[in-house]
Motif scaffolding. Structure first.
Motif, PDB file in Angstrom:
ATOM      1  N   ARG A   1      33.989 109.698 -36.355  1.00  0.00           N
ATOM      2  CA  ARG A   1      32.699 110.165 -35.340  1.00  0.00           C
ATOM      3  C   ARG A   1      32.344 111.077 -37.507  1.00  0.00           C
ATOM      4  O   ARG A   1      30.755 111.529 -37.173  1.00  0.00           O
ATOM      5  N   PRO A   2      33.074 111.884 -37.685  1.00  0.00           N
ATOM      6  CA  PRO A   2      32.595 112.580 -38.589  1.00  0.00           C
ATOM      7  C   PRO A   2      31.656 112.417 -39.204  1.00  0.00           C
ATOM      8  O   PRO A   2      30.525 112.638 -40.059  1.00  0.00           O
TER       9      PRO A   2
ATOM     10  N   VAL B   1      46.499 113.775 -25.616  1.00  0.00           N
ATOM     11  CA  VAL B   1      45.925 113.522 -26.836  1.00  0.00           C
ATOM     12  C   VAL B   1      45.009 114.026 -27.944  1.00  0.00           C
ATOM     13  O   VAL B   1      43.725 113.341 -26.967  1.00  0.00           O
TER      14      VAL B   1
ATOM     15  N   LEU C   1      24.096 114.473 -30.615  1.00  0.00           N
ATOM     16  CA  LEU C   1      24.836 114.041 -32.192  1.00  0.00           C
ATOM     17  C   LEU C   1      26.544 113.541 -31.749  1.00  0.00           C
ATOM     18  O   LEU C   1      26.872 114.296 -31.681  1.00  0.00           O
ATOM     19  N   ARG C   2      26.986 112.796 -31.202  1.00  0.00           N
ATOM     20  CA  ARG C   2      28.632 112.395 -30.863  1.00  0.00           C
ATOM     21  C   ARG C   2      28.668 111.239 -30.721  1.00  0.00           C
ATOM     22  O   ARG C   2      29.579 111.030 -31.233  1.00  0.00           O
TER      23      ARG C   2
ATOM     24  N   ALA D   1      43.232 109.574 -24.153  1.00  0.00           N
ATOM     25  CA  ALA D   1      42.585 109.943 -25.145  1.00  0.00           C
ATOM     26  C   ALA D   1      40.990 109.331 -25.504  1.00  0.00           C
ATOM     27  O   ALA D   1      40.345 109.254 -25.806  1.00  0.00           O
ATOM     28  N   THR D   2      40.141 111.006 -24.285  1.00  0.00           N
ATOM     29  CA  THR D   2      38.903 110.065 -23.769  1.00  0.00           C
ATOM     30  C   THR D   2      37.849 111.430 -24.431  1.00  0.00           C
ATOM     31  O   THR D   2      37.563 111.701 -24.563  1.00  0.00           O
TER      32      THR D   2
ATOM     33  N   ILE E   1      27.600 121.337 -35.773  1.00  0.00           N
ATOM     34  CA  ILE E   1      27.426 120.338 -35.896  1.00  0.00           C
ATOM     35  C   ILE E   1      25.659 120.427 -35.327  1.00  0.00           C
ATOM     36  O   ILE E   1      24.863 119.623 -36.760  1.00  0.00           O
TER      37      ILE E   1
ATOM     38  N   TRP F   1      39.417 116.920 -36.198  1.00  0.00           N
ATOM     39  CA  TRP F   1      38.855 115.413 -36.353  1.00  0.00           C
ATOM     40  C   TRP F   1      40.909 115.631 -36.427  1.00  0.00           C
ATOM     41  O   TRP F   1      41.403 114.856 -36.181  1.00  0.00           O
TER      42      TRP F   1
ATOM     43  N   LEU G   1      29.196 110.415 -38.885  1.00  0.00           N
ATOM     44  CA  LEU G   1      28.134 110.060 -37.886  1.00  0.00           C
ATOM     45  C   LEU G   1      26.569 111.393 -38.615  1.00  0.00           C
ATOM     46  O   LEU G   1      25.297 111.270 -38.401  1.00  0.00           O
TER      47      LEU G   1
ATOM     48  N   PHE H   1      40.429 122.088 -40.096  1.00  0.00           N
ATOM     49  CA  PHE H   1      39.366 120.533 -40.390  1.00  0.00           C
ATOM     50  C   PHE H   1      38.132 121.637 -41.375  1.00  0.00           C
ATOM     51  O   PHE H   1      38.188 122.423 -41.891  1.00  0.00           O
TER      52      PHE H   1
ATOM     53  N   VAL I   1      43.929 105.283 -22.754  1.00  0.00           N
ATOM     54  CA  VAL I   1      41.884 105.001 -23.131  1.00  0.00           C
ATOM     55  C   VAL I   1      41.382 106.190 -23.402  1.00  0.00           C
ATOM     56  O   VAL I   1      41.798 107.335 -23.292  1.00  0.00           O
TER      57      VAL I   1
ATOM     58  N   MET J   1      39.456 108.431 -32.485  1.00  0.00           N
ATOM     59  CA  MET J   1      40.507 108.532 -33.329  1.00  0.00           C
ATOM     60  C   MET J   1      41.296 108.784 -32.216  1.00  0.00           C
ATOM     61  O   MET J   1      42.881 108.034 -33.283  1.00  0.00           O
ATOM     62  N   ALA J   2      41.946 109.426 -31.896  1.00  0.00           N
ATOM     63  CA  ALA J   2      42.858 109.881 -30.745  1.00  0.00           C
ATOM     64  C   ALA J   2      43.743 108.618 -30.711  1.00  0.00           C
ATOM     65  O   ALA J   2      44.893 108.250 -30.158  1.00  0.00           O
TER      66      ALA J   2
HETATM   67  C1  LIG Z   1      29.189 113.638 -35.166  1.00  0.00           C
HETATM   68  C2  LIG Z   1      30.313 114.883 -35.028  1.00  0.00           C
HETATM   69  C3  LIG Z   1      30.685 115.782 -36.734  1.00  0.00           C
HETATM   70  C4  LIG Z   1      32.027 115.601 -37.014  1.00  0.00           C
HETATM   71  N1  LIG Z   1      32.736 116.297 -37.895  1.00  0.00           N
HETATM   72  C5  LIG Z   1      33.761 116.365 -38.280  1.00  0.00           C
HETATM   73  C6  LIG Z   1      34.076 117.075 -39.453  1.00  0.00           C
HETATM   74  O1  LIG Z   1      33.694 117.022 -40.672  1.00  0.00           O
HETATM   75  N2  LIG Z   1      35.632 117.942 -39.580  1.00  0.00           N
HETATM   76  C7  LIG Z   1      36.293 117.550 -38.287  1.00  0.00           C
HETATM   77  O2  LIG Z   1      37.408 117.876 -38.347  1.00  0.00           O
HETATM   78  N3  LIG Z   1      35.710 116.704 -36.612  1.00  0.00           N
HETATM   79  C8  LIG Z   1      34.643 116.726 -36.610  1.00  0.00           C
HETATM   80  N4  LIG Z   1      34.364 116.190 -35.813  1.00  0.00           N
HETATM   81  C9  LIG Z   1      35.306 116.479 -34.870  1.00  0.00           C
HETATM   82  C10 LIG Z   1      36.531 114.482 -34.649  1.00  0.00           C
HETATM   83  O3  LIG Z   1      35.413 114.437 -34.782  1.00  0.00           O
HETATM   84  C11 LIG Z   1      36.515 115.540 -33.215  1.00  0.00           C
HETATM   85  O4  LIG Z   1      37.753 115.862 -33.627  1.00  0.00           O
HETATM   86  C12 LIG Z   1      37.433 113.721 -33.239  1.00  0.00           C
HETATM   87  O5  LIG Z   1      37.089 112.784 -33.007  1.00  0.00           O
HETATM   88  C13 LIG Z   1      38.524 113.508 -32.219  1.00  0.00           C
HETATM   89  O6  LIG Z   1      38.848 112.111 -32.500  1.00  0.00           O
HETATM   90  P1  LIG Z   1      39.264 111.944 -29.980  1.00  0.00           P
HETATM   91  O7  LIG Z   1      39.475 110.810 -30.246  1.00  0.00           O
HETATM   92  O8  LIG Z   1      40.433 113.053 -29.259  1.00  0.00           O
HETATM   93  O9  LIG Z   1      37.733 112.209 -29.067  1.00  0.00           O
HETATM   94  P2  LIG Z   1      36.621 110.978 -29.100  1.00  0.00           P
HETATM   95  O10 LIG Z   1      35.934 110.633 -30.878  1.00  0.00           O
HETATM   96  O11 LIG Z   1      34.929 111.525 -28.726  1.00  0.00           O
HETATM   97  O12 LIG Z   1      37.315 109.779 -28.702  1.00  0.00           O
HETATM   98  C14 LIG Z   1      37.136 109.822 -26.895  1.00  0.00           C
HETATM   99  C15 LIG Z   1      36.902 108.372 -26.451  1.00  0.00           C
HETATM  100  O13 LIG Z   1      36.666 108.122 -25.435  1.00  0.00           O
HETATM  101  C16 LIG Z   1      35.821 107.103 -24.859  1.00  0.00           C
HETATM  102  N5  LIG Z   1      35.913 107.489 -23.336  1.00  0.00           N
HETATM  103  C17 LIG Z   1      35.445 108.732 -22.375  1.00  0.00           C
HETATM  104  N6  LIG Z   1      35.956 108.807 -21.469  1.00  0.00           N
HETATM  105  C18 LIG Z   1      36.448 107.092 -21.154  1.00  0.00           C
HETATM  106  C19 LIG Z   1      36.477 106.723 -19.895  1.00  0.00           C
HETATM  107  N7  LIG Z   1      36.037 107.572 -18.375  1.00  0.00           N
HETATM  108  N8  LIG Z   1      37.224 105.530 -20.414  1.00  0.00           N
HETATM  109  C20 LIG Z   1      37.291 104.301 -21.592  1.00  0.00           C
HETATM  110  N9  LIG Z   1      36.994 105.418 -22.194  1.00  0.00           N
HETATM  111  C21 LIG Z   1      36.685 106.724 -22.768  1.00  0.00           C
HETATM  112  C22 LIG Z   1      34.489 107.628 -25.909  1.00  0.00           C
HETATM  113  O14 LIG Z   1      34.038 107.344 -25.519  1.00  0.00           O
HETATM  114  C23 LIG Z   1      34.659 108.064 -27.025  1.00  0.00           C
HETATM  115  O15 LIG Z   1      34.698 106.903 -27.805  1.00  0.00           O
HETATM  116  C24 LIG Z   1      33.101 115.711 -35.316  1.00  0.00           C
HETATM  117  C25 LIG Z   1      32.251 115.390 -34.709  1.00  0.00           C
HETATM  118  C26 LIG Z   1      31.435 114.859 -34.444  1.00  0.00           C
HETATM  119  C27 LIG Z   1      30.673 114.419 -32.737  1.00  0.00           C
END
Ligand SMILES: Cc1cc2nc3c(=O)[nH]c(=O)nc-3n(C[C@H](O)[C@H](O)[C@H](O)COP(=O)(O)OP(=O)(O)OC[C@H]3O[C@@H](n4cnc5c(N)ncnc54)[C@H](O)[C@@H]3O)c2cc1C
Length: 396
Positions: A39-40, A262, A118-119, A98-99, A145, A282, A42, A310, A4, A8-9
């Motif tokens: 996301r980075p 995760v 900005l997400r 992995a939400t 951010i 990330w 963005l 990071f 879920v 990235m994760a």
């Molecule tokens: C603008 C921006 C710039 C960044 N730049 C950097 C950087 O330069 N260097 C760095 O190290 N890190 C950076 N980061 C952080 C990095 O992007 C995050 O740590 C990474 O995206 C985490 O991945 P994740 O998959 O855990 O979560 P997310 O990327 O948040 O993905 C989770 C997904 O789950 C979905 N979701 C949530 N709830 C539910 C649900 N109930 N049902 C179904 N789907 C759901 C969400 O819609 C989302 O698409 C940045 C983040 C942002 C927002």
């Protein structure tokens, strides 16, 4: 296998399951309607229109990963091994959470026109024309951010004011003496940084601070942090921690059978640092999934104990961080923090536990390995920026 969250994760978990030889069904469920993306970019290229988008280059069809996008998970019923989604229940043998995280909003400004977060890709798509129109922009929060957004907005030619409640940028992330030189970066780029500045309210065309001053704002961007997107798990029996995150063990298992967690949504106990870590970066969303897949498949008894890493690109500088400095007992500077390139090293009993490198990627790469190895360092040699970091160990 049901994953879920298609960030990235989640994507990396699905890919790692295949890479590690799993041949059964893998379903990746994501709330956002878009093809999974990174996301980075963005807050960097995508915001400035230098990149179309940032979709992951993963051939889900070829890997036999079923994508269920635009579909929000609403609840988990562990006793039934079922997930409830907007489109009905989904049974699982193993579930991976992995939400990720969602941005914290500024109270009273939710849904107010001209106030942005900005997400997501949608957020970036909304902000791109704001930058192109060169509005006066107020950024709330001088965190990672906020700094990256301010950088892009200045590059686009906007007048930028950053308001920060604390006395310095990155107050939650770095000690005062390390954040202090970063204050000048704002002014150098032409952005105004106002510290000790709390937002009282947002009015049409202005942000009003709690000292009564009004800052003109054609648009407001709120960057005051993110919290794990886990509200939907309340009542499931899956333990949530103090920050709302899923509490995972050192193999990224939750306390509920067959459920793993995760990325940004989960914390894990760090054997290396002796405390629980909740990492919103990330690299953690890249590395963690390999451990999850290995544990699910029983290929190895893989423990997750990374050196967190990071990077951030702000005000023309490449900032990188590795480790966890909270456990340090000593700090050593390499280079002049007023200059373009410098590093800060944190030691505990002379072993490197963390470093922050500004414009010194070689320090970062070598330091990361030294942290992993836990070799004792020579603090005097470390303080000499002309000497390679890897040559500053206490033993030859
Ligand atoms: C603008 C921006 C710039 C960044 N730049 C950097 C950087 O330069 N260097 C760095 O190290 N890190 C950076 N980061 C952080 C990095 O992007 C995050 O740590 C990474 O995206 C985490 O991945 P994740 O998959 O855990 O979560 P997310 O990327 O948040 O993905 C989770 C997904 O789950 C979905 N979701 C949530 N709830 C539910 C649900 N109930 N049902 C179904 N789907 C759901 C969400 O819609 C989302 O698409 C940045 C983040 C942002 C927002």
């Amino acid at each position: 296998m049901v994953v879920v969250g298609a960030g990235m994760a989640g994507v990396q978990t699905a890919v790692a399951l295949r890479e590690q030889g799993f041949t059964g069904a893998v379903t990746l469920i994501g709330a956002e309607p878009h093809q999974p993306y990174d996301r980075p970019p963005l807050s960097k290229a995508v915001l400035l229109g230098k990149a179309e988008g940032s979709a992951f280059e993963v051939d889900f069809d070829a890997l036999g990963i079923e994508l269920a996008l635009g579909r929000e998970a609403l609840a988990v019923r562990p006793a039934d091994h079922e997930l409830d989604t907007e489109a009905g229940p989904v049974p699982y043998d193993v579930l991976v959470l992995a939400t990720g995280a969602e941005p914290i909003t500024l109270p009273g400004t939710e849904g107010v026109p001209g106030v942005h977060l900005l997400r997501t890709l949608d957020d970036a798509d909304r902000l791109r024309p704001v930058l192109a129109r060169q509005h006066d922009i107020v950024v709330v929060g001088a965190g990672w951010i906020g700094a990256e957004f301010a950088t892009a907005a200045r590059e686009a030619g906007c007048a930028v004011t950053v308001v920060e409640a604390a006395d310095r940028p990155l107050a939650g992330a770095l000690p005062a003496e390390v954040a202090a030189p970063m204050t000048a970066w704002y002014a150098d780029s032409g952005a105004e940084l106002r510290t000790h500045a709390r937002v009282a309210r947002v009015e049409p065309g202005a942000v009003v601070l709690d000292d009564g001053s009004r800052v003109p704002a054609g648009a407001v961007v709120v960057g005051i942090g993110a919290r794990p997107a886990t509200a939907w798990l309340t009542g499931s029996g899956i333990e949530l921690g103090a920050h709302g995150e899923v509490v995972a063990d050192d193999r990224l298992r939750t306390g509920v059978p067959d459920v793993y967690a995760v990325g940004d949504c989960a914390s894990f106990p760090s054997g290396r640092y002796g405390e629980r870590l909740l990492v919103h970066h990330w690299d953690n969303a890249l590395q963690g999934p390999r451990t999850v897949a290995a544990n699910i498949l029983g290929e190895s008894d893989a423990v997750y104990d990374p050196v967190p890493y990071f990077w951030s690109e702000q005000f023309g500088r490449f900032v990188q961080y590795a480790g966890h400095h909270a456990v340090a007992d000593r700090m050593v500077w390499r280079g002049d923090p007023a200059g373009p390139a410098w590093t800060v090293c944190w030691l505990r009993e002379d072993r490197l536990v963390a470093l922050l490198a500004v414009g010194r990627p070689r320090d970062l790469a070598q330091g990361r390995r030294l942290i992993e190895a836990g070799r004792p360092m020579d603090p005097e040699a470390l303080a000499d920026p002309a000497r390679p970091l890897k040559g500053a160990t206490a033993e030859p």
